[in-house]
Design a protein around this motif. Structure first.
Motif, PDB file in Angstrom:
ATOM      1  N   LYS A  36       0.807  -1.218   0.000  1.00 33.55           N
ATOM      2  CA  LYS A  36       0.000   0.000   0.000  1.00 33.55           C
ATOM      3  C   LYS A  36       0.841   1.269   0.000  1.00 33.55           C
ATOM      4  N   LEU A  37       2.070   1.202   0.558  1.00 33.93           N
ATOM      5  CA  LEU A  37       2.865   2.414   0.696  1.00 33.93           C
ATOM      6  C   LEU A  37       4.056   2.471  -0.249  1.00 33.93           C
ATOM      7  N   SER A  38       4.566   1.317  -0.659  1.00 36.54           N
ATOM      8  CA  SER A  38       5.824   1.329  -1.416  1.00 36.54           C
ATOM      9  C   SER A  38       5.691   0.771  -2.829  1.00 36.54           C
ATOM     10  N   THR A  39       4.482   0.768  -3.371  1.00 41.25           N
ATOM     11  CA  THR A  39       4.271   0.293  -4.741  1.00 41.25           C
ATOM     12  C   THR A  39       3.336   1.239  -5.482  1.00 41.25           C
ATOM     13  N   ILE A  40       3.675   1.528  -6.716  1.00 42.79           N
ATOM     14  CA  ILE A  40       2.805   2.334  -7.574  1.00 42.79           C
ATOM     15  C   ILE A  40       2.545   1.543  -8.852  1.00 42.79           C
ATOM     16  N   ARG A  41       1.284   1.312  -9.129  1.00 40.08           N
ATOM     17  CA  ARG A  41       0.898   0.573 -10.333  1.00 40.08           C
ATOM     18  C   ARG A  41       0.645   1.544 -11.482  1.00 40.08           C
ATOM     19  N   VAL A  42       1.261   1.259 -12.616  1.00 38.02           N
ATOM     20  CA  VAL A  42       1.072   2.064 -13.822  1.00 38.02           C
ATOM     21  C   VAL A  42       0.030   1.376 -14.695  1.00 38.02           C
ATOM     22  N   VAL A  43      -0.917   2.142 -15.211  1.00 36.87           N
ATOM     23  CA  VAL A  43      -2.007   1.572 -15.991  1.00 36.87           C
ATOM     24  C   VAL A  43      -2.011   2.157 -17.401  1.00 36.87           C
ATOM     25  N   ASP A  44      -2.591   1.379 -18.325  1.00 35.49           N
ATOM     26  CA  ASP A  44      -2.806   1.831 -19.701  1.00 35.49           C
ATOM     27  C   ASP A  44      -1.518   2.335 -20.357  1.00 35.49           C
ATOM     28  N   GLU A  45      -0.446   1.564 -20.222  1.00 31.94           N
ATOM     29  CA  GLU A  45       0.822   1.880 -20.876  1.00 31.94           C
ATOM     30  C   GLU A  45       1.367   0.600 -21.499  1.00 31.94           C
ATOM     31  N   ASP A 103       4.048   9.338 -24.618  1.00 35.74           N
ATOM     32  CA  ASP A 103       4.452  10.579 -23.975  1.00 35.74           C
ATOM     33  C   ASP A 103       5.327  10.290 -22.753  1.00 35.74           C
ATOM     34  N   ARG A 104       5.652  11.332 -21.982  1.00 40.78           N
ATOM     35  CA  ARG A 104       6.561  11.164 -20.844  1.00 40.78           C
ATOM     36  C   ARG A 104       5.835  10.869 -19.542  1.00 40.78           C
ATOM     37  N   PHE A 105       4.528  10.672 -19.610  1.00 36.29           N
ATOM     38  CA  PHE A 105       3.750  10.452 -18.396  1.00 36.29           C
ATOM     39  C   PHE A 105       3.425   8.971 -18.206  1.00 36.29           C
ATOM     40  N   LEU A 106       3.518   8.543 -16.956  1.00 36.83           N
ATOM     41  CA  LEU A 106       3.132   7.195 -16.558  1.00 36.83           C
ATOM     42  C   LEU A 106       1.818   7.304 -15.804  1.00 36.83           C
ATOM     43  N   GLN A 107       0.756   6.800 -16.393  1.00 34.43           N
ATOM     44  CA  GLN A 107      -0.567   6.960 -15.812  1.00 34.43           C
ATOM     45  C   GLN A 107      -0.782   6.008 -14.628  1.00 34.43           C
ATOM     46  N   THR A 108      -1.458   6.503 -13.613  1.00 27.39           N
ATOM     47  CA  THR A 108      -1.795   5.689 -12.450  1.00 27.39           C
ATOM     48  C   THR A 108      -3.281   5.847 -12.138  1.00 27.39           C
ATOM     49  N   GLU A 109      -3.784   5.038 -11.221  1.00 24.47           N
ATOM     50  CA  GLU A 109      -5.172   5.139 -10.759  1.00 24.47           C
ATOM     51  C   GLU A 109      -5.225   5.707  -9.338  1.00 24.47           C
ATOM     52  N   LEU A 110      -4.207   6.476  -8.966  1.00 21.57           N
ATOM     53  CA  LEU A 110      -4.138   7.071  -7.633  1.00 21.57           C
ATOM     54  C   LEU A 110      -4.520   8.543  -7.690  1.00 21.57           C
ATOM     55  N   THR A 111      -5.091   9.024  -6.611  1.00 23.69           N
ATOM     56  CA  THR A 111      -5.385  10.446  -6.516  1.00 23.69           C
ATOM     57  C   THR A 111      -4.085  11.228  -6.382  1.00 23.69           C
ATOM     58  N   VAL A 112      -4.153  12.529  -6.553  1.00 20.62           N
ATOM     59  CA  VAL A 112      -2.963  13.377  -6.474  1.00 20.62           C
ATOM     60  C   VAL A 112      -2.286  13.240  -5.115  1.00 20.62           C
ATOM     61  N   SER A 113      -3.066  13.306  -4.045  1.00 17.27           N
ATOM     62  CA  SER A 113      -2.493  13.245  -2.700  1.00 17.27           C
ATOM     63  C   SER A 113      -1.888  11.869  -2.407  1.00 17.27           C
ATOM     64  N   GLU A 116       1.409  11.408  -4.431  1.00 16.52           N
ATOM     65  CA  GLU A 116       2.508  12.152  -3.818  1.00 16.52           C
ATOM     66  C   GLU A 116       2.988  11.480  -2.543  1.00 16.52           C
ATOM     67  N   ARG A 117       2.065  10.915  -1.772  1.00 16.60           N
ATOM     68  CA  ARG A 117       2.444  10.248  -0.525  1.00 16.60           C
ATOM     69  C   ARG A 117       3.319   9.029  -0.802  1.00 16.60           C
ATOM     70  N   ARG A 118       2.932   8.252  -1.799  1.00 13.35           N
ATOM     71  CA  ARG A 118       3.715   7.059  -2.110  1.00 13.35           C
ATOM     72  C   ARG A 118       5.067   7.412  -2.730  1.00 13.35           C
ATOM     73  N   ILE A 239       2.868  -3.111 -14.972  1.00 19.25           N
ATOM     74  CA  ILE A 239       3.989  -2.187 -14.781  1.00 19.25           C
ATOM     75  C   ILE A 239       3.887  -1.606 -13.382  1.00 19.25           C
ATOM     76  N   TYR A 240       4.951  -1.753 -12.590  1.00 18.34           N
ATOM     77  CA  TYR A 240       4.941  -1.289 -11.205  1.00 18.34           C
ATOM     78  C   TYR A 240       6.256  -0.626 -10.851  1.00 18.34           C
ATOM     79  N   LEU A 241       6.183   0.404 -10.027  1.00 17.53           N
ATOM     80  CA  LEU A 241       7.366   0.960  -9.376  1.00 17.53           C
ATOM     81  C   LEU A 241       7.389   0.404  -7.965  1.00 17.53           C
ATOM     82  N   GLY A 242       8.514  -0.200  -7.582  1.00 19.97           N
ATOM     83  CA  GLY A 242       8.581  -0.788  -6.252  1.00 19.97           C
ATOM     84  C   GLY A 242      10.008  -1.127  -5.880  1.00 19.97           C
ATOM     85  N   PHE A 243      10.159  -1.833  -4.757  1.00 21.01           N
ATOM     86  CA  PHE A 243      11.473  -2.187  -4.240  1.00 21.01           C
ATOM     87  C   PHE A 243      11.803  -3.646  -4.547  1.00 21.01           C
TER      88      PHE A 243
END
Length: 309
Positions: A36-45, A103-113, A116-118, A239-243
């Protein structure tokens, strides 16, 4: 030193090499689960487009939050982990690529706040580990293999296929905008998965850092052809950003005797031989303490240290 002794040393080295790999399901390289805190899922890429921009062109990329007007998929609340809803199967159709995939953007399904927290959490941890231990732990994973430990197993595991070591940047201390870039380090094969799949007679191909984006799809196809008879197995373009930890994997690769020139394998080195077979006499001319004695006899003015002492 006899041939049998050298053979015994080589076997012991291989056993020590195997112990470097964690082949249990605690290893995220074999059983990835988003947190929940250390992973960001990228969608539609598309993995191939990200590889081209991030690695081949060495451009910066930026994560993009979910547009406010869109609802969370499948009733998920904003900021809830998205990884368990399932990733799409790998799309090999290159006839029409939407502009949003290049483009240079990686789309996510997370809100702005929540995004930024993750990002702040991942940035702080990856920076701390690099400062204290000197190695990269943040990776952008491209593509996953959904697999089972055995034909009788019901649990479906997820293992990353391509892991790009990335550096997260923040322009100013108070800034909330983060970008990622490829660190320039080598991109290795998932050796934990490679070793684990040999138990089922599957030889995962090496990933040799191709110089074209099309080769990313080709690599996924090769794996797909290997697993087509395995029930419920599939290749996804998750596609995920994580450790992830690659330090022991690098050591595992370095100790592979096949990667060394003939006659230079680790088992043949006098230092290694003295550790594994101390009772064997070192051949004349192999006095590996000679350099130490030479250094100890140098004048302090002629010794160049990394830092002043």
């Amino acid at each position: 030193m006899t041939e049998s002794t050298l053979s015994d040393i080589a076997k012991e080295l291989e056993q020590a090499r195997d112990r470097l790999l964690d082949l249990t399901m605690r290893n995220r390289m074999l059983n990835f689960r988003p947190t929940k805190l250390s992973t960001i899922r990228v969608v539609d890429e598309r993995p191939c487009e990200i590889y081209e921009r991030l690695v081949l062109k060495e451009h910066l990329m930026k994560f993009q939050a979910k547009p406010q007007e869109k609802r969370s998929p499948k009733g998920l609340s904003p900021g809830e982990p998205q990884g368990e809803q399932g990733d799409e199967s790998w799309n090999f159709d290159t006839s029409k690529i939407p502009k949003g995939h290049t483009d240079r953007f990686l789309q996510t399904e997370l809100t702005v706040s929540e995004l930024e927290r993750r990002l702040k959490s991942i940035y702080q941890r990856s920076f701390t580990v690099f400062e204290e231990q000197g190695h990269t732990v943040s990776f952008l994973s491209l593509g996953f293999l959904e697999w089972k430990e055995s034909p009788d197993s019901e649990a479906l595991r997820k293992a990353p296929l391509i892991l790009i070591p990335v550096e997260i940047e923040r322009k100013r201390v108070a800034a909330t905008t983060y970008t990622i870039k490829w660190t320039g380090e080598d991109i290795y094969t998932n050796v934990s998965l490679q070793s684990k799949l040999t138990e089922q007679g599957i030889s995962l191909p090496e990933f040799d850092m191709p110089e074209s984006k099309e080769a990313i799809d080709t690599y996924a196809k090769r794996i797909g052809n290997l697993i087509h008879r395995q029930k419920d197995w599939r290749i996804t373009q998750g596609i995920y950003l994580g450790f992830f930890s690659f330090t022991k994997s690098v050591m595992y690769r370095d100790l592979n005797p096949d990667s060394w020139p003939t006659g230079k394998q680790p088992a043949l080195h006098p230092l290694i031989r003295s550790l594994f077979a101390p009772e064997e006499k070192v051949a004349e001319g192999e006095d590996f303490f000679q350099d130490e004695r030479k250094i100890s006899q140098l004048s302090i003015r002629n010794q160049f240290l990394v830092m002043d002492a």
